[in-house]
Design a protein around this motif. Structure first.
Motif, short mmCIF file in Angstrom:
data_model
loop_
_atom_site.label_atom_id
_atom_site.label_comp_id
_atom_site.label_asym_id
_atom_site.label_seq_id
_atom_site.Cartn_x
_atom_site.Cartn_y
_atom_site.Cartn_z
N HIS A 95 0.83 -1.21 0.00
CA HIS A 95 0.00 0.00 0.00
C HIS A 95 0.87 1.26 0.00
CE1 HIS A 95 -4.01 -1.66 0.17
NE2 HIS A 95 -3.68 -2.46 1.16
N THR A 98 2.45 1.81 -3.48
CA THR A 98 1.47 2.13 -4.52
C THR A 98 0.64 3.35 -4.16
OG1 THR A 98 -0.11 0.56 -3.55
CG2 THR A 98 1.30 -0.26 -5.31
N GLY A 100 -1.32 3.83 -1.71
CA GLY A 100 -2.62 3.55 -1.12
C GLY A 100 -3.77 3.63 -2.11
N SER A 103 -7.39 -1.11 -4.11
CA SER A 103 -8.30 -1.78 -3.18
C SER A 103 -7.56 -2.96 -2.56
CB SER A 103 -9.52 -2.30 -3.94
OG SER A 103 -9.14 -3.37 -4.81
N HIS A 104 -8.16 -3.55 -1.53
CA HIS A 104 -7.50 -4.68 -0.87
C HIS A 104 -7.27 -5.82 -1.86
CE1 HIS A 104 -6.31 -7.51 2.23
NE2 HIS A 104 -7.20 -8.37 1.75
N ALA A 107 -4.48 -4.98 -4.22
CA ALA A 107 -3.19 -5.04 -3.51
C ALA A 107 -2.73 -6.49 -3.36
CB ALA A 107 -3.30 -4.36 -2.16
N GLU A 111 0.69 -8.06 -4.89
CA GLU A 111 1.63 -8.11 -3.77
C GLU A 111 3.02 -8.55 -4.20
OE1 GLU A 111 2.13 -10.12 0.68
OE2 GLU A 111 0.50 -10.78 -0.65
#
Length: 212
Positions: A95, A98, A100, A103-104, A107, A111
């Protein structure tokens, strides 16, 4: 449990710490350009330990799984460089690099890619700077993301299973006000450590000559 450290002369350790700090400072600058955010990287301590000692140091500080970016290096001294984070911190790092903006789910999907790119920037900058100051180039492999515990991460090669040392650096990351702790480890066999010590001696001699 006591950690078996590798003996270095005080001057050698001071010079090595200086080289590492300059390398990490350069890495922070490179990472800052990549993420477009303020990046602070500091190295509170440098240890030279056995591979078993490095695994113990990690185990004493980190309970969970680890994630690492690995790059092999070759030159006058050769080995393997690792940028290591607790798995719990890896998403915070993604996060952070990038901005932030993901979105989850995005991410999670990105990863490994984001970790590999971050590791590549940090390890390349750090090692290239050290190599330049020691006046000996190093060749770096492409980054690879690994997961596991300290014992598995600090395996060098089968032929060096009974030996080898780890230059172990504690690092504090701060990216865009996110604090992310981690470690840099350089795994080398004993001939490579001796080659590095010889280069450090030459470096000390050059610095002393410049001061004189």
């Amino acid at each position: 449990m006591s950690i078996q450290t590798i003996f270095l002369e005080e001057l050698e350790r001071d010079a090595l710490t200086e080289l590492v700090n300059i390398g990490v400072s350069r890495a922070a600058s490179s990472l800052r350009k990549m993420v477009g955010e303020q990046v602070l990287l500091s190295v509170p301590s440098v240890e030279v330990v056995t591979r078993q000692g490095a695994a113990t140091l990690i185990r004493e500080r980190e309970n969970g799984e680890l994630v690492a970016v690995r790059q092999d290096f070759e030159g006058v001294f050769s080995g393997r460089a690792l940028l290591i984070f607790p798995q719990a911190n890896s998403m915070a790092l993604v996060h952070a690099v990038t901005g932030g903006a993901l979105s989850h789910g995005e991410a999670v999907d990105m990863e490994d890619e984001a970790l590999a790119e971050t590791g590549n920037v940090v390890l390349n900058s750090c090692l290239a700077t050290m190599a330049n100051m020691l006046q000996k180039p190093l060749q770096m492999s492409l980054p690879e993301v690994l997961r596991g515990d300290g014992a598995s991460l600090f395996t060098l090669t089968d032929q060096h299973a009974d030996g080898g040392v780890v230059l172990f650096l504690y690092i504090n990351f701060a990216i865009n006000d996110r604090d992310i702790r981690g470690y840099i480890a350089m795994l080398m066999d004993l001939p490579s450590l001796q080659a590095l010590r010889s280069l450090i001696a030459d470096f000390i001699e050059r610095v002393a000559g410049d001061v004189g």
